[in-house]
Design a protein around this motif. Sequence first.
Motif, PDB file in Angstrom:
ATOM      1  N   ARG A 513      -5.407  -5.802   2.394  1.00 27.04           N
ATOM      2  CA  ARG A 513      -5.162  -4.652   1.511  1.00 27.04           C
ATOM      3  C   ARG A 513      -4.446  -5.078   0.227  1.00 27.04           C
ATOM      4  O   ARG A 513      -4.760  -4.595  -0.857  1.00 27.04           O
ATOM      5  CB  ARG A 513      -4.333  -3.617   2.279  1.00 27.04           C
ATOM      6  CG  ARG A 513      -4.087  -2.348   1.498  1.00 27.04           C
ATOM      7  CD  ARG A 513      -3.426  -1.268   2.331  1.00 27.04           C
ATOM      8  NE  ARG A 513      -3.453  -0.036   1.567  1.00 27.04           N
ATOM      9  CZ  ARG A 513      -4.467   0.799   1.527  1.00 27.04           C
ATOM     10  NH1 ARG A 513      -5.555   0.532   2.217  1.00 27.04           N
ATOM     11  NH2 ARG A 513      -4.439   1.885   0.786  1.00 27.04           N
ATOM     12  N   GLU A 517      -7.454  -3.518  -1.912  1.00 29.29           N
ATOM     13  CA  GLU A 517      -7.267  -2.068  -2.116  1.00 29.29           C
ATOM     14  C   GLU A 517      -6.072  -1.749  -3.004  1.00 29.29           C
ATOM     15  O   GLU A 517      -6.164  -0.929  -3.932  1.00 29.29           O
ATOM     16  CB  GLU A 517      -7.125  -1.354  -0.762  1.00 29.29           C
ATOM     17  CG  GLU A 517      -8.427  -1.164   0.000  1.00 29.29           C
ATOM     18  CD  GLU A 517      -8.809  -2.400   0.812  1.00 29.29           C
ATOM     19  OE1 GLU A 517      -9.865  -2.389   1.465  1.00 29.29           O
ATOM     20  OE2 GLU A 517      -8.018  -3.387   0.809  1.00 29.29           O
ATOM     21  N   ASP A 518      -4.917  -2.386  -2.721  1.00 27.80           N
ATOM     22  CA  ASP A 518      -3.711  -2.101  -3.517  1.00 27.80           C
ATOM     23  C   ASP A 518      -3.904  -2.504  -4.983  1.00 27.80           C
ATOM     24  O   ASP A 518      -3.527  -1.766  -5.899  1.00 27.80           O
ATOM     25  CB  ASP A 518      -2.496  -2.838  -2.942  1.00 27.80           C
ATOM     26  CG  ASP A 518      -2.056  -2.265  -1.610  1.00 27.80           C
ATOM     27  OD1 ASP A 518      -2.531  -1.170  -1.254  1.00 27.80           O
ATOM     28  OD2 ASP A 518      -1.251  -2.915  -0.918  1.00 27.80           O
TER      29      ASP A 518
END
Length: 632
Positions: A513, A517-518
């Motif tokens: 992540r 995503e982050d």
Amino acid sequence: MEIHDVLKQYWGYDGFRSLQEEIILSVLAGRDTLALMPTGGGKSITYQVPGLVREGVCIVITPLIALMRDQVEGLRERGIVAEAIYTGMTREFMESAINKTIGGKVKFLYVSPERLASRHFRERLKQMPVSMLAVDEAHCISQWGYDFRPSYLQIAEVRAFFPHAPVLALTATATPEVVEDIQEKLKFSVPHVLSKSFRRENISYVVRKANDKLGELLHILSKLQDSAIVYVKRRTTAEELTKFLTSQGICADFYHAGLSALQREGKQENWKAGTIPVIVATNAFGMGIDKPDVRIVVHFDIPDSPEAYFQEAGRAGRDGKRAYAVLLYNEATLTALKKRVTQSFPEKKYIREIYQHLGNFFRLEEGAGAGFAFEFDPDAFVKTFKLDYVRTSAAIEVLQIAGYLECTTDVHARSRISFLVVRDQLYKIELNDALAERLIEFILRNYSGIFVQYAYVDEGYVAEHLGVSRDLVYHALLNLAQRRIISYIPGNDRPYIVYHQPRVPASYLHIGRDAYEDRKKIYTRKIENMARYIESENICRQLYLMAYFGQKEKQPCGVCDYCLGKKKKVQVSDIKEIDDRILFFLRQSDREVKDLIHLIGQDREWVIDRIRYLLECEKIVYKSPTVLSVSD
């Protein structure tokens, strides 16, 4: 020695600029310090002065080879012993710099963050009398920043070697969350931030919508008499735009990372000397270059973030005189900006495919490769596998963040030479060239075994010892090679892919992540803020940028396109009304300036402007430093 004495002795200045003294005193007190200073704010003084005052050597960590060379040269000219260890140096020259530093003969040692990963360098570093660490471009340590470099994470590990040496982190661009992250990643003992206002009073920020961007750029540059930078996103755009401008009579050249080091150095020097006033460049140009008289920076393409824009635009007007930062856009480019998130964060399936292609490209077997470095030609790679260049670069960046590999230029294919003639023949050759004779003499004296094998050579090192330019040495070596006296293989600056882990099946890749995503969420926010900067019609451009960096000022700049447009809307009748109201209230009684502004109820800047006018006309006077009165 007292800091003002150091400043006067080595730089000839009587006093420090805003915030410099506070930063220096903080470091001398042994405090870890993060200093936020806009581009051109005099950052180097803040570590050079305490570095001279403290016993030992100041280690300066920077990714900018151009800055290293410039800073070392500048310090030496002032009689200060400084060394730099950078890509392409000979092992002998590197060891010499390290030994001098360990021996306590060096005050400043400049190194790249990648160098800190070397086991050998770390062991040698432990032996150095380190007084402090200066971390330039500190935002590179935060993956929430706009230019994250994994190699910066090595700095915290090195800090453990010198528990009593404070760290001074420096950056011109950091949002509040990046400020917090820098301090955490550098293991600050106590959070401590010193910040200078990001306001640049002399820069007029302009956003201009232009369906014909080429025509608008030509219009802007045709009036220019001083230096300019035109920023673009792609290398091909830099070359094509330069061709267009020169065809229209504008003296311009291009600059990007695809050029050789010698080409880049030549173009940069021509621009700095004013021989070529306009440089059309990608973001590879500008970091570490301090040219004070840049009158205009034009963004022909929209940057990915307000940080990148602010950094690049801030290269204008470092001499304090009026300068312009102009961003050109149209509906098509604005739409393309909003689509960049998809390009910069391709699907994980695509990233796995790129990883697989890289392994095949280097013919690397699964289970092998940890610590291996492969010369990487990105153009050949995308052509071989019929890939999109932008998405491929983005995929490699994600693989870097995930820790599988790194794309770096710190591994360097160094220049090599060997003699093609035997020693006896060499003495019979008439060179008819004084530099060539000195060059051969230097080579024979410093490189052993050169008649039977290749020796690595650093043109910059040779040039320094011969007292000539690197360019002259390069061409002298080429000439000797053309005459079949030596074999000369120039080095190159192509990037390398370094594998941090053995190659695994693509399906085993773990892209967490924090790597995807982050970062995608943060990047999306940056793109949105950049679009908002362009589309905003009701806020001062300077105030928008300052608010983005967490600085809560309210005074408009008065010189951006928004502020100037607002001024134009004020009619003559409005001006007369403001003058009449000022005189009306002052005839009633003397008043404080701030109270008068409140009473008038008009735009604060315009009221101040009219007060100045009435003072000049001697219709009103100052009764005290803050109180106004009608003239008698």
